[in-house]
Design a protein around this motif. Structure first.
Motif, PDB file in Angstrom:
ATOM      1  N   ALA A 290       7.146   9.932  15.023  1.00  0.00           N
ATOM      2  CA  ALA A 290       6.666   8.685  15.617  1.00  0.00           C
ATOM      3  C   ALA A 290       5.147   8.601  15.526  1.00  0.00           C
ATOM      4  CB  ALA A 290       7.125   8.583  17.070  1.00  0.00           C
ATOM      5  N   LEU A 291       4.473   9.717  15.745  1.00  0.00           N
ATOM      6  CA  LEU A 291       3.015   9.750  15.631  1.00  0.00           C
ATOM      7  C   LEU A 291       2.587   9.460  14.193  1.00  0.00           C
ATOM      8  CD1 LEU A 291       0.172  10.384  16.705  1.00  0.00           C
ATOM      9  CD2 LEU A 291       0.647  12.808  16.245  1.00  0.00           C
ATOM     10  N   ALA A 292       3.304  10.066  13.222  1.00  0.00           N
ATOM     11  CA  ALA A 292       2.974   9.821  11.813  1.00  0.00           C
ATOM     12  C   ALA A 292       3.158   8.348  11.457  1.00  0.00           C
ATOM     13  CB  ALA A 292       3.830  10.702  10.908  1.00  0.00           C
TER      14      ALA A 292
ATOM     15  N   ALA B  26       4.510  12.747   7.149  1.00  0.00           N
ATOM     16  CA  ALA B  26       3.155  13.240   7.390  1.00  0.00           C
ATOM     17  C   ALA B  26       2.340  13.243   6.105  1.00  0.00           C
ATOM     18  CB  ALA B  26       3.217  14.650   7.992  1.00  0.00           C
ATOM     19  N   ALA B  27       2.973  13.635   4.992  1.00  0.00           N
ATOM     20  CA  ALA B  27       2.256  13.676   3.711  1.00  0.00           C
ATOM     21  C   ALA B  27       1.847  12.278   3.260  1.00  0.00           C
ATOM     22  CB  ALA B  27       3.126  14.342   2.654  1.00  0.00           C
ATOM     23  N   HIS B  28       2.750  11.293   3.414  1.00  0.00           N
ATOM     24  CA  HIS B  28       2.469   9.946   2.938  1.00  0.00           C
ATOM     25  C   HIS B  28       1.581   9.164   3.896  1.00  0.00           C
ATOM     26  CE1 HIS B  28       6.324   9.933   0.233  1.00  0.00           C
ATOM     27  NE2 HIS B  28       5.399  10.783  -0.163  1.00  0.00           N
ATOM     28  N   GLY B  29       1.809   9.351   5.207  1.00  0.00           N
ATOM     29  CA  GLY B  29       1.095   8.537   6.187  1.00  0.00           C
ATOM     30  C   GLY B  29      -0.240   9.107   6.607  1.00  0.00           C
ATOM     31  N   VAL B  30      -0.436  10.408   6.415  1.00  0.00           N
ATOM     32  CA  VAL B  30      -1.678  11.048   6.855  1.00  0.00           C
ATOM     33  C   VAL B  30      -2.404  11.639   5.646  1.00  0.00           C
ATOM     34  CG1 VAL B  30      -2.696  12.724   8.448  1.00  0.00           C
ATOM     35  CG2 VAL B  30      -0.560  11.562   9.069  1.00  0.00           C
TER      36      VAL B  30
ATOM     37  N   ALA C 225       0.276   5.847  10.119  1.00  0.00           N
ATOM     38  CA  ALA C 225       0.403   5.086   8.878  1.00  0.00           C
ATOM     39  C   ALA C 225       0.233   3.595   9.124  1.00  0.00           C
ATOM     40  CB  ALA C 225       1.759   5.366   8.239  1.00  0.00           C
ATOM     41  N   ASN C 226       0.777   3.105  10.243  1.00  0.00           N
ATOM     42  CA  ASN C 226       0.658   1.682  10.541  1.00  0.00           C
ATOM     43  C   ASN C 226      -0.790   1.271  10.775  1.00  0.00           C
ATOM     44  OD1 ASN C 226       3.392   1.275  10.337  1.00  0.00           O
ATOM     45  ND2 ASN C 226       3.784   1.594  12.523  1.00  0.00           N
ATOM     46  N   GLU C 227      -1.550   2.144  11.413  1.00  0.00           N
ATOM     47  CA  GLU C 227      -2.960   1.839  11.633  1.00  0.00           C
ATOM     48  C   GLU C 227      -3.702   1.716  10.301  1.00  0.00           C
ATOM     49  OE1 GLU C 227      -4.675   4.703  14.209  1.00  0.00           O
ATOM     50  OE2 GLU C 227      -3.348   4.214  15.901  1.00  0.00           O
ATOM     51  N   ALA C 228      -3.354   2.595   9.358  1.00  0.00           N
ATOM     52  CA  ALA C 228      -3.998   2.532   8.049  1.00  0.00           C
ATOM     53  C   ALA C 228      -3.654   1.233   7.342  1.00  0.00           C
ATOM     54  CB  ALA C 228      -3.582   3.725   7.194  1.00  0.00           C
ATOM     55  N   GLY C 229      -2.448   0.746   7.537  1.00  0.00           N
ATOM     56  CA  GLY C 229      -2.035  -0.499   6.905  1.00  0.00           C
ATOM     57  C   GLY C 229      -2.673  -1.716   7.532  1.00  0.00           C
ATOM     58  N   ASP C 230      -3.134  -1.572   8.793  1.00  0.00           N
ATOM     59  CA  ASP C 230      -3.744  -2.708   9.474  1.00  0.00           C
ATOM     60  C   ASP C 230      -5.193  -2.925   9.077  1.00  0.00           C
ATOM     61  OD1 ASP C 230      -1.470  -3.295  10.823  1.00  0.00           O
ATOM     62  OD2 ASP C 230      -1.998  -2.174  12.643  1.00  0.00           O
ATOM     63  N   GLY C 231      -5.748  -2.011   8.275  1.00  0.00           N
ATOM     64  CA  GLY C 231      -7.155  -2.143   7.889  1.00  0.00           C
ATOM     65  C   GLY C 231      -8.055  -2.030   9.098  1.00  0.00           C
ATOM     66  N   ASP C 232      -8.925  -3.054   9.287  1.00  0.00           N
ATOM     67  CA  ASP C 232      -9.856  -3.030  10.418  1.00  0.00           C
ATOM     68  C   ASP C 232      -9.242  -3.601  11.683  1.00  0.00           C
ATOM     69  OD1 ASP C 232     -11.840  -1.892   8.883  1.00  0.00           O
ATOM     70  OD2 ASP C 232     -12.615  -3.842   8.234  1.00  0.00           O
ATOM     71  N   GLY C 233      -7.979  -4.042  11.615  1.00  0.00           N
ATOM     72  CA  GLY C 233      -7.353  -4.615  12.798  1.00  0.00           C
ATOM     73  C   GLY C 233      -7.781  -6.052  12.990  1.00  0.00           C
ATOM     74  N   PRO C 234      -7.297  -6.702  14.060  1.00  0.00           N
ATOM     75  CA  PRO C 234      -7.639  -8.100  14.301  1.00  0.00           C
ATOM     76  C   PRO C 234      -9.131  -8.262  14.584  1.00  0.00           C
ATOM     77  CG  PRO C 234      -6.507  -7.137  16.203  1.00  0.00           C
ATOM     78  CD  PRO C 234      -6.413  -6.158  15.094  1.00  0.00           C
ATOM     79  N   ARG C 235      -9.676  -9.349  14.079  1.00  0.00           N
ATOM     80  CA  ARG C 235     -11.085  -9.617  14.319  1.00  0.00           C
ATOM     81  C   ARG C 235     -11.300 -10.094  15.749  1.00  0.00           C
ATOM     82  NH1 ARG C 235     -12.136 -13.886   9.852  1.00  0.00           N
ATOM     83  NH2 ARG C 235      -9.950 -14.285  10.347  1.00  0.00           N
TER      84      ARG C 235
END
Length: 296
Positions: free
Chosen positions: A272-274, A228-232, A278-288
């Motif tokens: 799992a939520l964390a 939670a600390a690292h991903g959020v 975190a994965n969403e943050a790594g995806d940036g803006d997501g697929p164009r």
């Protein structure tokens, strides 16, 4: 497991501590006496010989007459309130005694024909106040000593040990460490703050303070707090673990035995939520999207 009572000798003048109430001295945020009583939580009855004070569990109070007349007189006073056939006898200044050491003494006595089982410290010295005894032989020999000497005032415990059929077993690491001086207390306080001990000591102290008796996988909660600390965000760690505890208590309801499973389940969902966060943050803006999406 064999049923047993415990007698804790918590009187004496504590002359080497300047007359301070030694069983009430705090080590790791808990009074020495409370640390001993916690190690005896499996006892049916706890008898404390000494001055009354607040304790972490209900106890029966006893006092030798006159007060300060020695350990044998104090033990005799405590035994008057013992109901079980087996009694564990402890001093009230053992900061590192654990329930495993107490259980080991009781089981060793149950598995032998002896009248008592003594701990032996690492220097080979008998520890009659870290021991388990059969109650009736203990009462018998104390009564005989009182008749022989006229009273028990000032008599040393070794006179009693000489009359009993005893088995000796090695004390666990630090189980027989007692706090006779301020140097001993300082050493005990320093030890529980060592890196390898501090977390377990703190969790045990908090559970004791809050009246919680359960075993939870602390590794799961620490991993969750890290994720939670690292991903959020850093403040998400304590807030998330609080919410997991709240959800677990709500899910377990009035069934304390289900709390550990409920914590594990809530922690798994939160972790799992964390991870998704975190994965969403790594995806940036997501697929164009649109005509350019996926174009070479």
């Amino acid at each position: 497991m064999t049923r047993f009572d415990v007698v804790v000798l918590a009187g004496g003048a504590a002359q080497r501590l300047g007359g301070v109430d030694k069983p009430g001295v705090s080590v790791g945020g808990r009074a020495l006496l409370d640390r001993v009583l916690l190690a005896c939580r499996e006892a049916d009855r706890a008898v404390v010989v000494g001055g009354r004070r607040a304790t972490s569990r209900p106890v029966v109070w006893a006092r030798e007459e006159p007060p300060g007349s020695g350990p044998l007189a104090a033990l005799s006073a405590g035994l008057r309130h013992v109901e079980a056939d087996t009694v564990v006898v402890l001093s009230g200044d053992l900061p590192f005694l654990g329930d495993g050491s107490v259980r080991k003494l009781v089981e060793a006595l149950a598995g032998s024909s002896a009248e008592g089982v003594l701990s032996v410290d690492p220097d080979g010295r008998d520890q009659p106040l870290v021991a388990a005894y059969r109650t009736e032989p203990l009462r018998r020999e104390i009564a005989l000593l009182a008749a022989e000497h006229g009273n028990l005032i000032g008599l040393p415990l070794r006179l009693l040990m000489n009359e009993l059929n005893l088995v000796r077993i090695p004390a666990g690491p630090l189980a027989s460490f007692d706090c006779d001086t301020w140097e001993d207390i300082a050493a005990a306080r320093a030890r529980i703050r060592e890196h390898g001990n501090v977390l377990d000591e703190w969790i045990t102290a908090v559970k004791d303070e809050l009246g919680i008796d359960l075993e939870v996988d602390t590794g799961v909660l620490l991993d969750l707090a890290r994720d939670a600390a690292h991903g959020v965000a850093r403040p998400a760690a304590p807030l998330t673990t609080f919410l997991v505890g709240y959800a677990a208590a709500k899910a377990a309801g009035s069934n304390p035995g289900a709390v550990a499973d409920a914590v594990a389940d809530a922690a798994r969902k939160a972790a799992a939520l964390a991870d998704r966060w975190a994965n969403e943050a790594g995806d940036g803006d997501g697929p164009r999207t649109g005509s350019g999406a996926g174009a070479p």
